[in-house]
Design a protein around this motif. Sequence first.
Motif, PDB file in Angstrom:
ATOM      1  N   MET A   1       0.839  -1.210   0.000  1.00 44.47           N
ATOM      2  CA  MET A   1       0.000   0.000   0.000  1.00 44.47           C
ATOM      3  C   MET A   1       0.868   1.253   0.000  1.00 44.47           C
ATOM      4  N   SER A   2       0.229   2.390  -0.302  1.00 49.31           N
ATOM      5  CA  SER A   2       1.012   3.608  -0.515  1.00 49.31           C
ATOM      6  C   SER A   2       1.354   4.353   0.787  1.00 49.31           C
ATOM      7  N   HIS A   3       0.683   4.014   1.891  1.00 49.09           N
ATOM      8  CA  HIS A   3       0.967   4.727   3.148  1.00 49.09           C
ATOM      9  C   HIS A   3       2.158   4.084   3.861  1.00 49.09           C
ATOM     10  N   ARG A   4       2.774   4.817   4.810  1.00 43.33           N
ATOM     11  CA  ARG A   4       3.989   4.352   5.482  1.00 43.33           C
ATOM     12  C   ARG A   4       3.762   3.065   6.270  1.00 43.33           C
ATOM     13  N   GLY A   5       2.566   2.944   6.865  1.00 42.19           N
ATOM     14  CA  GLY A   5       2.268   1.773   7.699  1.00 42.19           C
ATOM     15  C   GLY A   5       2.311   0.462   6.930  1.00 42.19           C
TER      16      GLY A   5
END
Length: 222
Positions: free
Chosen positions: A118-122
């Motif tokens: 996914m594109s988010h840091r998490g």
Amino acid sequence: MLVVALDPPVREKGRRKTSLLVEELDKYVSGYKIGLPFLIKHGRRGIRELRKSTEKPIIVDLKLADIGDVMAEVLRHLARLGVDAVIAHAFTGYTGALEDLSKASMATGVGLIIVVSMSHRGSEEYIDRHVDEFLELAARIRAKGVVAPATRPRVIRHVREVLGDTVEIYSPGIGIQGAEPGSALCAGANYEIVGRLITRSGNPGETARAIREMQLERWLKC
Ligand code: C5P
């Protein structure tokens, strides 16, 4: 090359109807992605209207992650609405989950696109530790495509290295999330998914045209 994410904001005062938006965008784009914001706001009727407004592929991004029977049923509902593909998570696994979904996909002709990162840091905290297993699973169920983030082009390059040309790579994260148009294509993606940069601009058609141009310019240099 360009898939537009139609995520309507809660307050839509003064905004164009989906059909008018699609009329402006259609000649510049390869398809549309709709997800929960669209479904909550416009429901099944919205999907039908979108289907009538365009012949381009419609991808429904529910990021499905349930037991197989339930996911297969969702896919059959979507098939009746004329959608072309649905996005599902990989972490539910094969037995009792993606196995059933892929059977429903083959029976209905609705393609499967699997989230491998996914594109988010998490995404680095859990999902990214299993990218190779997810890619193996995507290959096993003969997924039409995978989602990999434009914000981390090395993941896109890795997907392409591992799966070759057997799947299409869809990359969100262009514009508001920080990646530049064309950057994911250069890393190996087939499609860049762009949402707010287009849908919240004053002139979506012109913005989509300009993004296409930027994609092409960058593509020619990579
Ligand atoms: O507005 P923006 O261009 O950031 O929209 C990106 C779209 O891609 C949203 O619809 C979001 O749900 C989706 N997406 C994402 N990252 C993923 C998978 C999907 O941003 N890994």
